[in-house]
Design an enzyme around this catalytic site. Structure first.
Site, PDB file in Angstrom:
ATOM      1  N   ASN A 198       0.126  -1.267   0.062  1.00  0.00           N
ATOM      2  CA  ASN A 198      -0.159   0.413   0.149  1.00  0.00           C
ATOM      3  C   ASN A 198       0.776   0.992  -0.402  1.00  0.00           C
ATOM      4  O   ASN A 198       0.555   2.146  -0.439  1.00  0.00           O
ATOM      5  CB  ASN A 198      -0.483   0.190   1.342  1.00  0.00           C
ATOM      6  CG  ASN A 198      -2.153  -1.179   1.028  1.00  0.00           C
ATOM      7  OD1 ASN A 198      -2.467  -1.604   0.150  1.00  0.00           O
ATOM      8  ND2 ASN A 198      -3.005  -1.330   2.542  1.00  0.00           N
ATOM      9  N   ARG A 251     -11.867  -3.499 -13.215  1.00  0.00           N
ATOM     10  CA  ARG A 251     -10.639  -4.758 -13.163  1.00  0.00           C
ATOM     11  C   ARG A 251     -11.114  -5.705 -13.371  1.00  0.00           C
ATOM     12  O   ARG A 251     -11.553  -6.547 -12.935  1.00  0.00           O
ATOM     13  CB  ARG A 251     -10.206  -4.512 -11.795  1.00  0.00           C
ATOM     14  CG  ARG A 251      -9.814  -3.122 -11.054  1.00  0.00           C
ATOM     15  CD  ARG A 251      -9.307  -2.985 -10.101  1.00  0.00           C
ATOM     16  NE  ARG A 251      -8.925  -1.925  -9.678  1.00  0.00           N
ATOM     17  CZ  ARG A 251      -7.866  -0.660  -9.155  1.00  0.00           C
ATOM     18  NH1 ARG A 251      -7.009  -1.258 -10.607  1.00  0.00           N
ATOM     19  NH2 ARG A 251      -8.183   0.862  -9.480  1.00  0.00           N
ATOM     20  N   ARG A 274      -6.519   1.981 -12.481  1.00  0.00           N
ATOM     21  CA  ARG A 274      -4.607   2.205 -12.545  1.00  0.00           C
ATOM     22  C   ARG A 274      -4.301   0.806 -12.205  1.00  0.00           C
ATOM     23  O   ARG A 274      -4.919   0.120 -11.483  1.00  0.00           O
ATOM     24  CB  ARG A 274      -4.336   3.088 -11.387  1.00  0.00           C
ATOM     25  CG  ARG A 274      -2.783   3.263 -11.011  1.00  0.00           C
ATOM     26  CD  ARG A 274      -2.746   4.497 -10.105  1.00  0.00           C
ATOM     27  NE  ARG A 274      -2.724   5.187 -10.276  1.00  0.00           N
ATOM     28  CZ  ARG A 274      -3.702   5.942  -9.460  1.00  0.00           C
ATOM     29  NH1 ARG A 274      -4.360   5.468  -8.439  1.00  0.00           N
ATOM     30  NH2 ARG A 274      -4.296   7.283 -10.116  1.00  0.00           N
ATOM     31  N   HIS A 298     -16.556   3.086 -13.145  1.00  0.00           N
ATOM     32  CA  HIS A 298     -17.091   2.664 -13.010  1.00  0.00           C
ATOM     33  C   HIS A 298     -17.972   1.621 -11.694  1.00  0.00           C
ATOM     34  O   HIS A 298     -17.242   0.460 -10.627  1.00  0.00           O
ATOM     35  CB  HIS A 298     -16.655   3.166 -10.861  1.00  0.00           C
ATOM     36  CG  HIS A 298     -15.829   2.920  -9.972  1.00  0.00           C
ATOM     37  ND1 HIS A 298     -16.280   2.636  -8.666  1.00  0.00           N
ATOM     38  CD2 HIS A 298     -14.330   2.148  -9.625  1.00  0.00           C
ATOM     39  CE1 HIS A 298     -15.595   2.360  -7.921  1.00  0.00           C
ATOM     40  NE2 HIS A 298     -14.521   2.338  -8.283  1.00  0.00           N
ATOM     41  N   TYR A 321     -11.935  -9.599  -1.098  1.00  0.00           N
ATOM     42  CA  TYR A 321     -13.297  -8.465  -1.459  1.00  0.00           C
ATOM     43  C   TYR A 321     -14.428  -9.507  -0.884  1.00  0.00           C
ATOM     44  O   TYR A 321     -15.275  -9.486  -1.899  1.00  0.00           O
ATOM     45  CB  TYR A 321     -12.939  -7.888  -2.314  1.00  0.00           C
ATOM     46  CG  TYR A 321     -12.526  -7.415  -2.944  1.00  0.00           C
ATOM     47  CD1 TYR A 321     -10.779  -7.674  -2.113  1.00  0.00           C
ATOM     48  CD2 TYR A 321     -12.211  -5.500  -3.823  1.00  0.00           C
ATOM     49  CE1 TYR A 321      -9.538  -6.481  -3.171  1.00  0.00           C
ATOM     50  CE2 TYR A 321     -10.828  -5.514  -4.167  1.00  0.00           C
ATOM     51  CZ  TYR A 321      -9.455  -5.504  -3.796  1.00  0.00           C
ATOM     52  OH  TYR A 321      -8.054  -4.764  -3.997  1.00  0.00           O
ATOM     53  N   HIS A 367     -15.311  -4.205   1.410  1.00  0.00           N
ATOM     54  CA  HIS A 367     -15.090  -3.265  -0.087  1.00  0.00           C
ATOM     55  C   HIS A 367     -17.114  -2.857  -0.488  1.00  0.00           C
ATOM     56  O   HIS A 367     -16.769  -1.933  -1.167  1.00  0.00           O
ATOM     57  CB  HIS A 367     -15.512  -4.031  -1.572  1.00  0.00           C
ATOM     58  CG  HIS A 367     -14.644  -3.576  -2.612  1.00  0.00           C
ATOM     59  ND1 HIS A 367     -15.682  -3.511  -3.760  1.00  0.00           N
ATOM     60  CD2 HIS A 367     -13.559  -2.447  -3.060  1.00  0.00           C
ATOM     61  CE1 HIS A 367     -15.039  -3.472  -4.781  1.00  0.00           C
ATOM     62  NE2 HIS A 367     -13.800  -2.362  -4.540  1.00  0.00           N
TER      63      HIS A 367
END
Length: 702
Positions: free
Chosen positions: A62, A389, A419, A449, A482, A606
């Site tokens: 991180n 993703r 990213r 998103h 997640y 999440h």
């Protein structure tokens, strides 16, 4: 929490004119506080030992990303012209200094945890991570032989003391800077050596066990053992580690103009050569040698950060397991869904009723079945999906490819600006295009998103829509770690409006209104504001009024201002914010009715949940949208209501369980939250697993 979250892109730091001036915590310090909660898990003796090593790896990974993105951005802001800097809400130089001070404090604590807590605990379990200085003669000989056979062929040493040419250090790669002292009066020489972790396959080398004791050595130390073999003829050879992080921001405007894919590919190449944002170094490195290196690589003292003997602790994700399952979390086998598990057809089950699935507790297989069935069903005419993703070997993408090859109209909106997943998304985009799918690479000025899918099936002369809406990605891998929620539905109130979302994504048609879905950039922010204001009206009328929200991040100043106003009106507000939180809770005459807690545990929280009291008829929405400026204003997001009473009660119960967590919940100052019933132990994620397990047992599917 078994993985890091990579959904924290850079937020522009020049404020918009319409943003209100409200008391807020620093975004940067709040993120660092979140990462410190990860370090707390590594410190927690209640966490299994090898899982604590994983949390050390997460903390390190991180922080690497933070320097590559946020700190790199701050350094660029510091270099802006004075007139431009004056437009910023905060002094970037002062904020950067505060960041580096806090990072230094955390890294010192990180080192103490590793040396004084984890290594001794490993030794108690007969796992010895030894250095080249600690091994006995037999182990040294074994390490030397291993070096000769497996490591030396991978090494390319570079003596730079006699070479004035500039040196280029790869991003996120660990090097050894080597001091070579000759036997005579010749001047000492300096060399650079890349530690070949990827080529070797691991950062660790197992040594033979002795009397039940396992021994392992880091690749760095195996190389140190072999340095006299690599550099013969020198009186003394010693090595010190260093690692460079480079600016990871892609210089791409938030728009799809020209050939975006070409821009992305070009920028990915530039990322490898981005401006240095941090050089970690071993503090024992001799200063003259370090200075000689800095001159070759063009780095100033500003980028120097004191590290330790070892860097890239993220490599501890692959620390040897030694068949010690007792040092990991107890197994939580993925659970079957009560109604979907025995359903012969996912589509038929959706036609019958809505279904809510909760990852990682329940199987992700139902998503794969949904797309597989749609791909093979001759009555399905079209499939649409967004991809943000995607897994490396995505079964979802493969099903869509098969559907396109079967002649169905397949439309996939792929976000190229996700990213660190750009290359994977480009790969699957090319595959889908070759199969005949209609691939759309993003939307002008926005980042897509939302996680949505829509299947159109012909039934008795009519088109029937089957929808999948989720808080998490179409990603089999991250679904294992997640926590997310997904709705399978044929409710026409939702499917009809989801069709409008895809119409906007495909055609750019903005002439849509939404009554049931909350969609950014259409009505998401305005709807949340209206829901908050309705609670304020109820409170002022003396009626019960409350808001319960679970987010990854809360940063948007306008939403924070609304929450402050609601608190002052008497609305009770509970926030569960896993990561960044810029709201100041519990301040008299400002936010005394607001509490903020954060949960960091085995899985990465999440899913986003929003609950509004609504005068006794609760409104419950779930989505992938945080209350950040980017989500509410510059992304395509879809928050969807849970209409089915049983499912609404289910998601509400799951949120209530986490509200009561008194094992892994922290207050805003990172102290552990203590409940009013201290004799009751509630660990939210484990309670939720048991809850969903019982539902499966009661349904006869487990």
């Amino acid at each position: 929490m078994a993985a890091k979250d990579t959904s924290e892109p850079t937020e522009p730091l020049i404020p918009e004119q319409e943003k209100p001036e409200v008391p807020m915590l620093s975004r940067e310090m709040s993120w660092l506080a979140f990462n410190y909660r990860v370090l707390q898990e590594a410190k927690d003796p209640r966490v299994p030992l090898l899982e604590r090593l994983n949390f050390m790896a997460i903390f390190s990974s991180n922080l690497d990303e933070y320097f590559k993105v946020r700190v790199a951005t701050m350094r660029r802001l510091v270099k802006l012209k004075k007139k431009t800097r004056e437009k910023l809400s905060d002094d970037p130089k002062q904020e950067l200094d505060e960041i580096l001070t806090e990072v230094t404090r955390q890294q010192k604590e990180f080192g103490l945890v590793y040396r004084n807590e984890l290594l001794p605990e490993l030794r108690k379990e007969n796992i010895h991570l030894i250095t080249n200085e600690e091994c006995h003669d037999g182990q040294r000989e074994m390490a030397l032989q291993y070096f000769k056979q497996h490591v030396k062929p991978l090494l390319v040493p570079l003596i730079f003391s006699s070479n004035p040419s500039p040196l280029f250090l790869k991003d996120q790669t660990v090097y050894l800077i080597i001091r070579l002292v000759p036997k005579g009066d010749e001047p000492e020489q300096h060399a650079l050596l890349e530690i070949p972790t990827q080529k070797h396959g691991s950062r660790f080398v197992d040594l033979p066990s002795e009397e039940g004791r396992h021994y392992v050595m880091m690749l760095d130390d195996v190389i140190r053992v072999g340095l006299p073999e690599l550099f013969p003829g020198f009186e003394h050879v010693e090595a010190f580690a260093l690692k460079l992080s480079r600016d990871a921001e892609l210089d791409i405007e938030e728009e799809v103009s020209g050939n975006l894919m070409a821009k992305i590919k070009k920028s990915l190449k530039k990322r490898e050569k981005g401006h240095p944002s941090r050089l970690l170094y071993d503090p024992r490195t001799p200063e003259p040698m370090m200075q000689a290196l800095l001159e070759r690589i063009g780095i100033t003292a500003e980028e120097l950060v004191v590290g330790s003997r070892y860097h890239n602790f993220r490599d501890f994700f692959k620390f040897p397991k030694f068949d010690r399952q007792d040092l990991y979390y107890e197994a939580h086998p993925v659970l079957p869904h009560p109604s979907l598990e025995k359903a012969p057809s996912i589509l038929a089950a959706m036609k019958d009723r809505d279904h809510l699935v909760h990852y990682p507790y329940q199987k992700f297989d139902y998503v794969l079945r949904f797309f597989d069935e749609a791909a093979d069903d001759p009555h399905v005419t079209s499939i649409s999906a967004t991809m943000y993703r995607v897994a490396d070997k995505s079964k979802v993408a493969k099903a869509l490819i098969r559907a396109a090859e079967h002649g169905k109209l397949v439309t996939v909106i792929i976000e190229l600006k996700a990213r660190f997943d750009e290359e994977s998304n480009i790969f699957w985009g090319n595959k889908l295009e070759k199969a005949g799918a209609n691939v759309i690479y993003g939307v002008p000025d926005l980042k897509v998103h939302c996680k949505i899918g829509l299947v159109i099936r012909q039934e008795e002369g009519k088109s029937v829509s089957y929808a999948y809406l989720s808080t998490g990605n179409f990603n089999e891998k991250t679904s294992e770690i997640y926590t997310d929620h997904a709705l399978f539905t044929t409710d026409e109130r939702l499917t009809q409006e989801l069709g409008q979302v895809f119409d906007f994504l495909v055609k750019g048609n903005r002439e849509h209104t939404f009554e049931h879905l909350l969609v950014a950039p259409f009505n998401l922010r305005e709807s949340f504001v209206a829901l908050i204001q309705h609670e304020m009206e109820l409170a002022r009328a003396g009626q019960p009024a409350y808001i319960l929200v679970k987010l990854n991040a809360l940063q948007d100043s306008r939403m924070i201002a609304q929450l402050y106003e609601a608190s002052q009106a008497g609305v009770k507000i509970e926030l569960l914010v896993r990561g960044i939180n810029c709201l100041l809770p519990g301040v008299p005459n400002l936010s005394e009715n607001i509490t903020v807690r954060s949960i960091v545990d085995r899985y990465l929280e999440h899913g986003r949940i929003y609950v509004f009291g609504n005068g006794g008829e609760e409104k419950v929405y779930i989505a992938s949208a945080d209350w950040m400026n980017r989500n509410l204003s510059r992304r395509v997001e879809v928050a969807f209501p849970i209409y089915d009473p049983a499912l609404r009660a289910e998601i509400r119960h799951m949120l209530d369980v986490q509200r009561q967590d008194n094992q892994k919940a922290r207050n805003s100052d990172n102290s552990y939250w203590v409940s009013d019933t201290p004799n009751t132990t509630i660990r939210g994620q484990y309670e939720l697993y048991d809850y969903l397990k019982k539902k499966a047992e009661d349904a006869g599917v487990l």
